[in-house]
Design a protein around this motif. Structure first.
Motif, PDB file in Angstrom:
ATOM      1  N   LYS A  15       6.422   1.096   7.254  1.00 49.39           N
ATOM      2  CA  LYS A  15       5.388   1.912   7.891  1.00 49.39           C
ATOM      3  C   LYS A  15       4.485   1.077   8.782  1.00 49.39           C
ATOM      4  O   LYS A  15       4.018   1.547   9.819  1.00 49.39           O
ATOM      5  N   LEU A  16       4.219  -0.164   8.353  1.00 50.08           N
ATOM      6  CA  LEU A  16       3.369  -1.015   9.177  1.00 50.08           C
ATOM      7  C   LEU A  16       4.095  -1.474  10.432  1.00 50.08           C
ATOM      8  O   LEU A  16       3.516  -1.567  11.501  1.00 50.08           O
ATOM      9  N   ASP A  17       5.359  -1.765  10.312  1.00 49.06           N
ATOM     10  CA  ASP A  17       6.106  -2.312  11.442  1.00 49.06           C
ATOM     11  C   ASP A  17       6.848  -1.254  12.245  1.00 49.06           C
ATOM     12  O   ASP A  17       7.354  -1.527  13.329  1.00 49.06           O
TER      13      ASP A  17
ATOM     14  N   ALA B 228      10.894  -9.113  10.616  1.00 49.73           N
ATOM     15  CA  ALA B 228       9.816  -8.324  10.017  1.00 49.73           C
ATOM     16  C   ALA B 228       9.361  -8.936   8.696  1.00 49.73           C
ATOM     17  O   ALA B 228       8.169  -8.997   8.396  1.00 49.73           O
ATOM     18  N   LEU B 229      10.315  -9.401   7.896  1.00 55.06           N
ATOM     19  CA  LEU B 229       9.974 -10.029   6.624  1.00 55.06           C
ATOM     20  C   LEU B 229       9.211 -11.326   6.846  1.00 55.06           C
ATOM     21  O   LEU B 229       8.281 -11.652   6.105  1.00 55.06           O
ATOM     22  N   LYS B 230       9.600 -12.063   7.854  1.00 48.10           N
ATOM     23  CA  LYS B 230       8.912 -13.306   8.185  1.00 48.10           C
ATOM     24  C   LYS B 230       7.464 -13.016   8.560  1.00 48.10           C
ATOM     25  O   LYS B 230       6.539 -13.723   8.160  1.00 48.10           O
ATOM     26  N   LYS B 231       7.273 -11.942   9.341  1.00 49.27           N
ATOM     27  CA  LYS B 231       5.928 -11.545   9.734  1.00 49.27           C
ATOM     28  C   LYS B 231       5.120 -11.122   8.504  1.00 49.27           C
ATOM     29  O   LYS B 231       3.955 -11.499   8.349  1.00 49.27           O
ATOM     30  N   TRP B 232       5.734 -10.333   7.638  1.00 51.83           N
ATOM     31  CA  TRP B 232       5.071  -9.854   6.420  1.00 51.83           C
ATOM     32  C   TRP B 232       4.617 -11.024   5.544  1.00 51.83           C
ATOM     33  O   TRP B 232       3.536 -11.012   4.954  1.00 51.83           O
ATOM     34  N   ASN B 233       5.429 -12.072   5.469  1.00 54.76           N
ATOM     35  CA  ASN B 233       5.121 -13.221   4.621  1.00 54.76           C
ATOM     36  C   ASN B 233       4.198 -14.238   5.288  1.00 54.76           C
ATOM     37  O   ASN B 233       3.888 -15.270   4.700  1.00 54.76           O
ATOM     38  N   ASP B 234       3.766 -13.943   6.502  1.00 53.44           N
ATOM     39  CA  ASP B 234       2.846 -14.818   7.228  1.00 53.44           C
ATOM     40  C   ASP B 234       1.412 -14.418   6.872  1.00 53.44           C
ATOM     41  O   ASP B 234       0.959 -13.317   7.211  1.00 53.44           O
ATOM     42  N   TRP B 235       0.693 -15.314   6.223  1.00 58.03           N
ATOM     43  CA  TRP B 235      -0.651 -14.947   5.757  1.00 58.03           C
ATOM     44  C   TRP B 235      -1.602 -14.653   6.913  1.00 58.03           C
ATOM     45  O   TRP B 235      -2.509 -13.833   6.783  1.00 58.03           O
ATOM     46  N   LYS B 236      -1.367 -15.289   8.048  1.00 56.29           N
ATOM     47  CA  LYS B 236      -2.230 -15.023   9.201  1.00 56.29           C
ATOM     48  C   LYS B 236      -1.969 -13.628   9.766  1.00 56.29           C
ATOM     49  O   LYS B 236      -2.893 -12.955  10.240  1.00 56.29           O
TER      50      LYS B 236
ATOM     51  N   GLN C 258      -1.067 -11.115   7.889  1.00 56.59           N
ATOM     52  CA  GLN C 258      -1.752 -10.268   6.915  1.00 56.59           C
ATOM     53  C   GLN C 258      -3.245 -10.205   7.212  1.00 56.59           C
ATOM     54  O   GLN C 258      -3.857  -9.134   7.191  1.00 56.59           O
ATOM     55  N   GLU C 259      -3.830 -11.358   7.526  1.00 51.48           N
ATOM     56  CA  GLU C 259      -5.256 -11.418   7.827  1.00 51.48           C
ATOM     57  C   GLU C 259      -5.589 -10.640   9.099  1.00 51.48           C
ATOM     58  O   GLU C 259      -6.628  -9.967   9.182  1.00 51.48           O
ATOM     59  N   GLN C 260      -4.711 -10.716  10.078  1.00 49.44           N
ATOM     60  CA  GLN C 260      -4.950 -10.015  11.340  1.00 49.44           C
ATOM     61  C   GLN C 260      -4.779  -8.501  11.218  1.00 49.44           C
ATOM     62  O   GLN C 260      -5.220  -7.751  12.087  1.00 49.44           O
ATOM     63  N   ASN C 261      -4.108  -8.065  10.151  1.00 49.58           N
ATOM     64  CA  ASN C 261      -3.840  -6.634   9.966  1.00 49.58           C
ATOM     65  C   ASN C 261      -4.532  -6.065   8.730  1.00 49.58           C
ATOM     66  O   ASN C 261      -4.023  -5.138   8.097  1.00 49.58           O
ATOM     67  N   LEU C 262      -5.688  -6.617   8.415  1.00 47.97           N
ATOM     68  CA  LEU C 262      -6.469  -6.088   7.296  1.00 47.97           C
ATOM     69  C   LEU C 262      -6.772  -4.609   7.515  1.00 47.97           C
ATOM     70  O   LEU C 262      -7.066  -4.178   8.630  1.00 47.97           O
ATOM     71  N   ILE C 263      -6.701  -3.850   6.450  1.00 44.30           N
ATOM     72  CA  ILE C 263      -6.884  -2.391   6.532  1.00 44.30           C
ATOM     73  C   ILE C 263      -8.340  -2.071   6.221  1.00 44.30           C
ATOM     74  O   ILE C 263      -8.828  -2.345   5.125  1.00 44.30           O
ATOM     75  N   LYS C 264      -9.019  -1.471   7.202  1.00 41.14           N
ATOM     76  CA  LYS C 264     -10.458  -1.268   7.081  1.00 41.14           C
ATOM     77  C   LYS C 264     -10.896   0.177   7.294  1.00 41.14           C
ATOM     78  O   LYS C 264     -12.092   0.454   7.320  1.00 41.14           O
ATOM     79  N   ASP C 265      -9.943   1.091   7.460  1.00 46.18           N
ATOM     80  CA  ASP C 265     -10.322   2.486   7.689  1.00 46.18           C
ATOM     81  C   ASP C 265      -9.479   3.417   6.826  1.00 46.18           C
ATOM     82  O   ASP C 265      -8.365   3.090   6.406  1.00 46.18           O
TER      83      ASP C 265
ATOM     84  N   PRO D  58      -2.590  -5.856   3.692  1.00 47.46           N
ATOM     85  CA  PRO D  58      -1.408  -4.985   3.593  1.00 47.46           C
ATOM     86  C   PRO D  58      -0.604  -5.250   2.326  1.00 47.46           C
ATOM     87  O   PRO D  58      -0.098  -4.320   1.699  1.00 47.46           O
ATOM     88  N   TYR D  59      -0.505  -6.523   1.952  1.00 47.97           N
ATOM     89  CA  TYR D  59       0.235  -6.874   0.735  1.00 47.97           C
ATOM     90  C   TYR D  59      -0.361  -6.176  -0.488  1.00 47.97           C
ATOM     91  O   TYR D  59       0.357  -5.534  -1.270  1.00 47.97           O
ATOM     92  N   TYR D  60      -1.676  -6.298  -0.680  1.00 50.30           N
ATOM     93  CA  TYR D  60      -2.292  -5.742  -1.886  1.00 50.30           C
ATOM     94  C   TYR D  60      -2.220  -4.219  -1.877  1.00 50.30           C
ATOM     95  O   TYR D  60      -1.988  -3.593  -2.920  1.00 50.30           O
ATOM     96  N   LEU D  61      -2.394  -3.615  -0.704  1.00 56.02           N
ATOM     97  CA  LEU D  61      -2.278  -2.154  -0.606  1.00 56.02           C
ATOM     98  C   LEU D  61      -0.877  -1.686  -0.981  1.00 56.02           C
ATOM     99  O   LEU D  61      -0.703  -0.613  -1.563  1.00 56.02           O
ATOM    100  N   SER D  62       0.121  -2.522  -0.666  1.00 56.79           N
ATOM    101  CA  SER D  62       1.510  -2.132  -0.934  1.00 56.79           C
ATOM    102  C   SER D  62       1.823  -2.035  -2.425  1.00 56.79           C
ATOM    103  O   SER D  62       2.841  -1.474  -2.816  1.00 56.79           O
TER     104      SER D  62
END
Length: 425
Positions: free
Chosen positions: A8-10, A18-26, A28-35, A68-72
């Motif tokens: 859903k995110l990608d 996509a998995l490489k992106k998901w496992n990249d902590w930066k 994750q930080e750039q895509n923090l869910i705030k709304d 995104p990780y924790y929300l998942s």
């Protein structure tokens, strides 16, 4: 659930990229869910207009930020009862300020001799080196600071704290806290650890972090290598529920453990999340399975807006009764209340010492069995005059060591003539 969220995110079937992106902590930080809308979209849920209004009112005061990780990890089919959802998602009850709630219940600001330092206990300090968190936990004791200034102090500001530590030789233990220290860059963290290691009287450096729980991908090989080279570094994590110990979290813990870094865990007792003896026992078992020693179980602090998270102390005692004797001793945390007003962590536990006399103590075990322990009949200790050079017990004192007793220890010490403690101010 992780796979679904990735799609859903990608907006694509998870590929290696996509998995490489998901496992990249930066990433994750750039895509923090705030709304709220993004949460609804990812979890495929729908709040009512009234719920959405209440949530937004809460976010306006106490911002939301979820990786995104924790929300998942949330079970979208039962999200209202999900322990991950309750720790990460705003609740209107946070706006309720109870009679005994406090803005700064632990008096961290009062016990701050210089900016960034809290010095409460004689031989150790808390060094606040970041205001940035990977996620805003709804039960945060520093809720007053959440979203206020998402920033990292400059090196000049950090130098003030370092100078205080350098000039206070009694300090042997420094706890790095925040925010989350692991949200600093590798380079900055390397510098701070290096500066602390240059201070001769600093024996131990501790790092308090929730990164393995909410953003385990931050535990990179480079970060681990930095930690390895800086002497005696201890790490305390913050797992509150067994559901948080995922394969990704296990991998982060494995890297740290294999690097030889001692790991502990500090849980907070939270109503309707982990206030269950079976849940807590499962949590401590999963922790020790991953080489993490349960350290503290905290009674939830009196910070503003946390009353709905707080349990009775009796519930905590019940949980401790279900652990002591029922599982390995090293899997049993110390249940503490971090007492208001800066009184510090006070252990709270069931009564195992039932009574005592001149020659015996009466004990009970976890089963309720009552037993006696015979005191030695000829024990005589040397009266301590604090002159360690003439004592037959071998001790080589070092500079900066605490020599004078403080508090209750002062009443007990042979060499001190104080017979009462009178509260002041």
């Amino acid at each position: 659930m992780i796979e679904v969220t990735k799609q859903k995110l990608d907006q694509e079937t998870p590929t290696d990229e996509a998995l490489k992106k998901w496992n990249d902590w930066k990433w994750q930080e750039q895509n923090l869910i705030k709304d709220v809308k993004t949460v609804e979209k990812i979890l495929n849920i729908k709040f009512t207009e009234e719920e959405r209004k209440d949530i937004q009112e809460t976010i306006d005061i106490f911002p939301m930020s979820i990786t995104p990780y924790y929300l998942s990890l949330i079970d979208s089919k039962d999200y209202k009862n999900d322990p991950i959802f309750k720790q990460a998602f705003p609740d209107k009850r946070e706006l309720h300020i109870a009679k005994y709630d406090m803005l700064d219940p632990l008096a961290e600001d009062k016990d701050s001799p210089v900016s960034g330092i809290t010095h409460r206990y004689p031989d150790r300090v808390l060094f606040h080196i970041s205001n940035v968190c990977a996620m805003y936990c709804r039960h945060c004791t520093r809720k007053r600071k959440v979203g206020d200034k998402d920033c990292i102090p400059s090196r000049e500001q950090m130098e003030q704290g370092l100078d205080y530590i350098r000039n206070t030789p009694v300090i042997r233990d420094v706890l790095l806290s925040g925010g989350d220290p692991f949200m600093l860059s590798d380079e900055l963290l390397d510098w701070i650890l290096g500066e602390l290691n240059k201070i001769e009287h600093v024996e131990v450096i501790r790092i308090g972090t929730r990164i393995p729980v909410v953003l385990p991908f931050r535990v990179t090989d480079n970060l681990v290598n930095i930690l390895k080279k800086h002497g005696t570094v201890w790490i305390n994590t913050h797992f509150n529920h067994p559901k948080e110990i995922t394969n990704s979290a296990k991998e982060a813990l494995r890297k740290l453990a294999f690097a030889g870094i001692p790991l502990g865990n500090q849980s907070v007792l939270l109503a309707d999340i982990n206030d269950c003896p079976r849940i807590m026992k499962r949590l401590v078992h999963k922790l020790v399975e991953n080489r993490v020693r349960p350290y503290y179980l905290y009674q939830c602090d009196l910070s503003e807006g946390l009353e709905h998270f707080r349990t009775s102390v009796g519930k905590g005692i019940e949980i401790m009764e279900s652990l002591r004797g029922h599982t390995s001793g090293f899997a049993v945390p110390t249940y503490v209340i971090d007492a208001p007003g800066g009184a510090g962590k006070i252990p709270v536990m069931p009564n195992y010492l039932m009574s005592w006399s001149t020659n015996k103590v009466i004990l009970r075990n976890y089963e309720g069995m009552i037993s006696t322990y015979q005191e030695p009949s000829d024990y005589r200790h040397d009266v301590c005059d604090l002159n360690c050079e003439t004592c037959n017990l071998q001790l080589k004192c070092q500079e900066g060591e605490e020599k004078e007793a403080i508090g209750i220890a002062k009443l007990i010490a042979d060499y001190n003539e104080v017979i009462t403690l009178t509260p002041s101010e």
